[in-house]
Motif scaffolding. Structure first.
Motif, PDB file in Angstrom:
ATOM      1  N   ASP A 187       0.808  -1.216   0.000  1.00 30.79           N
ATOM      2  CA  ASP A 187       0.000   0.000   0.000  1.00 30.79           C
ATOM      3  C   ASP A 187       0.844   1.269   0.000  1.00 30.79           C
ATOM      4  N   VAL A 188       0.293   2.304  -0.629  1.00 28.29           N
ATOM      5  CA  VAL A 188       0.927   3.623  -0.592  1.00 28.29           C
ATOM      6  C   VAL A 188       0.883   4.140   0.848  1.00 28.29           C
ATOM      7  N   GLY A 189       2.011   4.608   1.345  1.00 27.60           N
ATOM      8  CA  GLY A 189       2.065   5.150   2.701  1.00 27.60           C
ATOM      9  C   GLY A 189       2.242   4.114   3.784  1.00 27.60           C
ATOM     10  N   TYR A 190       2.578   2.868   3.391  1.00 33.64           N
ATOM     11  CA  TYR A 190       2.710   1.797   4.381  1.00 33.64           C
ATOM     12  C   TYR A 190       3.788   2.115   5.425  1.00 33.64           C
ATOM     13  N   SER A 191       4.966   2.487   4.988  1.00 35.74           N
ATOM     14  CA  SER A 191       6.052   2.754   5.948  1.00 35.74           C
ATOM     15  C   SER A 191       5.715   3.923   6.850  1.00 35.74           C
ATOM     16  N   GLU A 192       5.001   4.915   6.299  1.00 37.58           N
ATOM     17  CA  GLU A 192       4.631   6.086   7.097  1.00 37.58           C
ATOM     18  C   GLU A 192       3.633   5.728   8.202  1.00 37.58           C
ATOM     19  N   VAL A 193       2.645   4.889   7.873  1.00 35.22           N
ATOM     20  CA  VAL A 193       1.654   4.541   8.887  1.00 35.22           C
ATOM     21  C   VAL A 193       2.264   3.624   9.950  1.00 35.22           C
ATOM     22  N   ILE A 194       3.176   2.740   9.555  1.00 30.84           N
ATOM     23  CA  ILE A 194       3.866   1.887  10.525  1.00 30.84           C
ATOM     24  C   ILE A 194       4.682   2.746  11.496  1.00 30.84           C
ATOM     25  N   LYS A 195       5.386   3.737  10.960  1.00 27.43           N
ATOM     26  CA  LYS A 195       6.170   4.633  11.813  1.00 27.43           C
ATOM     27  C   LYS A 195       5.261   5.401  12.770  1.00 27.43           C
ATOM     28  N   ALA A 196       4.099   5.834  12.282  1.00 30.83           N
ATOM     29  CA  ALA A 196       3.161   6.571  13.131  1.00 30.83           C
ATOM     30  C   ALA A 196       2.631   5.695  14.260  1.00 30.83           C
ATOM     31  N   VAL A 197       2.312   4.425  13.946  1.00 29.57           N
ATOM     32  CA  VAL A 197       1.850   3.494  14.983  1.00 29.57           C
ATOM     33  C   VAL A 197       2.949   3.281  16.021  1.00 29.57           C
ATOM     34  N   ASP A 198       4.185   3.162  15.568  1.00 22.34           N
ATOM     35  CA  ASP A 198       5.306   2.991  16.501  1.00 22.34           C
ATOM     36  C   ASP A 198       5.454   4.213  17.413  1.00 22.34           C
ATOM     37  N   ARG A 199       5.254   5.406  16.859  1.00 20.80           N
ATOM     38  CA  ARG A 199       5.319   6.617  17.687  1.00 20.80           C
ATOM     39  C   ARG A 199       4.215   6.597  18.739  1.00 20.80           C
ATOM     40  N   ALA A 200       3.026   6.179  18.334  1.00 23.58           N
ATOM     41  CA  ALA A 200       1.910   6.112  19.284  1.00 23.58           C
ATOM     42  C   ALA A 200       2.221   5.130  20.411  1.00 23.58           C
ATOM     43  N   ARG A 201       2.798   3.991  20.074  1.00 20.43           N
ATOM     44  CA  ARG A 201       3.152   2.992  21.095  1.00 20.43           C
ATOM     45  C   ARG A 201       4.160   3.577  22.081  1.00 20.43           C
ATOM     46  N   GLU A 202       5.096   4.355  21.582  1.00 15.43           N
ATOM     47  CA  GLU A 202       6.085   4.981  22.461  1.00 15.43           C
ATOM     48  C   GLU A 202       5.430   5.974  23.421  1.00 15.43           C
ATOM     49  N   GLU A 203       4.272   6.509  23.019  1.00 15.75           N
ATOM     50  CA  GLU A 203       3.530   7.445  23.865  1.00 15.75           C
ATOM     51  C   GLU A 203       2.463   6.728  24.697  1.00 15.75           C
ATOM     52  N   ASN A 204       2.533   5.390  24.754  1.00 18.73           N
ATOM     53  CA  ASN A 204       1.570   4.571  25.514  1.00 18.73           C
ATOM     54  C   ASN A 204       0.140   4.704  24.989  1.00 18.73           C
ATOM     55  N   ILE A 205       0.019   4.817  23.679  1.00 16.75           N
ATOM     56  CA  ILE A 205      -1.297   4.853  23.031  1.00 16.75           C
ATOM     57  C   ILE A 205      -1.453   3.565  22.224  1.00 16.75           C
ATOM     58  N   PHE A 206      -2.488   2.792  22.541  1.00 17.30           N
ATOM     59  CA  PHE A 206      -2.755   1.528  21.867  1.00 17.30           C
ATOM     60  C   PHE A 206      -3.518   1.802  20.574  1.00 17.30           C
ATOM     61  N   VAL A 207      -2.998   1.375  19.437  1.00 21.30           N
ATOM     62  CA  VAL A 207      -3.627   1.616  18.141  1.00 21.30           C
ATOM     63  C   VAL A 207      -4.338   0.346  17.679  1.00 21.30           C
ATOM     64  N   VAL A 208      -5.667   0.395  17.647  1.00 20.87           N
ATOM     65  CA  VAL A 208      -6.470  -0.739  17.190  1.00 20.87           C
ATOM     66  C   VAL A 208      -6.738  -0.566  15.702  1.00 20.87           C
ATOM     67  N   SER A 209      -6.401  -1.571  14.909  1.00 21.93           N
ATOM     68  CA  SER A 209      -6.650  -1.544  13.471  1.00 21.93           C
ATOM     69  C   SER A 209      -6.882  -2.968  12.985  1.00 21.93           C
ATOM     70  N   SER A 210      -7.203  -3.091  11.704  1.00 24.16           N
ATOM     71  CA  SER A 210      -7.355  -4.424  11.129  1.00 24.16           C
ATOM     72  C   SER A 210      -6.012  -5.098  10.893  1.00 24.16           C
ATOM     73  N   SER A 211      -4.931  -4.366  11.161  1.00 24.01           N
ATOM     74  CA  SER A 211      -3.574  -4.933  11.058  1.00 24.01           C
ATOM     75  C   SER A 211      -3.000  -5.233  12.439  1.00 24.01           C
ATOM     76  N   LEU A 212      -3.859  -5.537  13.379  1.00 17.95           N
ATOM     77  CA  LEU A 212      -3.437  -5.742  14.760  1.00 17.95           C
ATOM     78  C   LEU A 212      -2.419  -6.877  14.893  1.00 17.95           C
ATOM     79  N   LYS A 213      -2.560  -7.904  14.080  1.00 18.99           N
ATOM     80  CA  LYS A 213      -1.629  -9.031  14.151  1.00 18.99           C
ATOM     81  C   LYS A 213      -0.205  -8.584  13.820  1.00 18.99           C
ATOM     82  N   ASP A 214      -0.080  -7.686  12.845  1.00 14.87           N
ATOM     83  CA  ASP A 214       1.244  -7.212  12.439  1.00 14.87           C
ATOM     84  C   ASP A 214       1.827  -6.210  13.431  1.00 14.87           C
ATOM     85  N   THR A 215       0.958  -5.386  14.048  1.00 20.83           N
ATOM     86  CA  THR A 215       1.463  -4.318  14.916  1.00 20.83           C
ATOM     87  C   THR A 215       1.586  -4.739  16.382  1.00 20.83           C
ATOM     88  N   TYR A 216       0.763  -5.720  16.835  1.00 23.75           N
ATOM     89  CA  TYR A 216       0.797  -6.124  18.238  1.00 23.75           C
ATOM     90  C   TYR A 216       0.915  -7.632  18.445  1.00 23.75           C
TER      91      TYR A 216
END
Length: 357
Positions: free
Chosen positions: A246-275
């Motif tokens: 997908d277009v913007g894949y690396s950008e959204v992954i980086k954004a999710v990682d930033r959220a995790r560093e801020e103790n924010i849990f990101v729920v998405s349909s890609s939960l298996k890949d991110t958590y």
């Protein structure tokens, strides 16, 4: 001449008063210009025109695996519904649906609505004990939201739009009400921070561009930094998933990682890949008790795959989905739309939906 000016002034004042009474006048939001929270956009209800049906639609013999009949805002007052109970149980309807006089002898729309408002599995018992989301912030990135719906308007602390479609969305109202709704929410006392966003990029031949979602996640992270301790955003709900193609894949992954560093849990349909774990939705007959675990089955859209032994439940969180009642985008009052089936939707704690007006 002076009299003419006085008349113009009076007319202008009356116009301003009428705009305020109609909730049309929008005050500039200085808070947003400073990068903090506020309501930035005024959204009007969607217009689902009432249509009259003299008979119910015919469904295929395999209707159990379909989305069923859409009876939202339909006038069925003269329709013949005898012998159609099973199909009605698989329908979507709302509080604007007009039923035949003999409806209660065939079908129980009021009971289905009442049961569908219950989040289920003892959640309301937790509410009575004070476990209701108070002082917890929830962020949602989804389609355009009807901000002033009575079900959740008191919870909305911030609403902005980023690359957002014009239509007021059924999906936005649904996920907001499941998260923080007064009658249907899992966390009815939580604060809601919402970004209206449509990831489809028309300029790229209608492909999904996840740069927009990455931008929205980063906006929530920055907003969260300005919130006081004890009122922070703890979760972001995004009802979509992404892949390396997908277009913007690396950008959204980086954004999710930033959220995790801020103790924010990101729920998405890609939960298996991110958590590292996945989730799916449970089915329920619309007339069964939402608080009883035995009422639940695999969700309607994936139960065939499960019963054929093709679905792997390892490391999977299962959550109520079918036969839920959620807020509708068609009006500010509380009206409801229970559905037998709806696509899997991410909301607080990965809860899923079926809808109400």
């Amino acid at each position: 001449m002076k009299k003419k000016y006085k008349i113009l002034i009076i007319v202008f004042i009356l116009f301003i008063i009428s705009m305020i009474s109609l909730n049309v006048l929008i005050k500039p939001n200085n808070a947003l210009n400073k990068g903090t929270a506020g309501i930035a956009v005024k959204v009007t209800p969607a217009d689902w025109k009432v249509g009259k049906l003299n008979k119910l639609p015919q469904l295929s013999s395999n209707f159990k695996n379909s989305k069923g009949m859409d009876l939202r805002s339909k006038d069925l007052s003269e329709a013949d519904i005898d012998g159609r109970e099973k199909e009605l149980l698989n329908s979507s309807f709302d509080s604007n649906t007009k039923w035949p006089k003999n409806i209660t002898s065939v079908f129980s729309p009021e009971k289905i609505m009442s049961l569908g408002k219950n989040p289920g599995l003892g959640i309301r018992t937790l509410h009575s004990l004070g476990v209701n989301g108070k002082n917890v912030g929830i962020a949602i990135i989804d389609q355009r939201l009807l901000v002033n719906h009575a079900e959740y308007k008191d919870n909305v602390k911030s609403y902005e739009e980023l690359h957002c479609g014009r239509e007021t969305s059924m999906h936005g109202a649904a996920v907001a009400s499941i998260a923080v709704g007064k009658k249907t929410g899992i966390a009815p006392k939580s604060d809601l921070y919402y970004i209206g966003q449509d990831p489809v990029d028309i300029c790229q031949k209608s492909k999904v561009n996840f740069n927009y979602i990455a931008h929205a996640i980063n906006r929530i992270i920055e907003l969260n930094k300005k919130l006081p301790q004890g009122k922070k955003i703890r979760a972001i709900s995004i009802s979509i998933g992404w892949s390396p193609r997908d277009v913007g894949y690396s950008e959204v992954i980086k954004a999710v990682d930033r959220a995790r560093e801020e103790n924010i849990f990101v729920v998405s349909s890609s939960l298996k890949d991110t958590y590292g774990f996945k989730f799916n939705g449970l089915g329920r007959n619309p007339l069964s008790d939402p608080d009883t675990s035995s009422s639940y089955t695999p969700g309607l859209f994936w139960q065939k795959e499960y019963y054929e032994g093709k679905y792997n439940l390892n490391n999977t969180l299962l959550i109520p989905m079918d036969s839920r009642c959620t807020a509708s985008p068609t009006g500010y009052r509380v009206c409801f739309l229970p559905r037998r089936w709806l696509e899997l939707v991410n909301s607080l704690y990965s809860r899923c939906l079926c809808s109400f007006l």
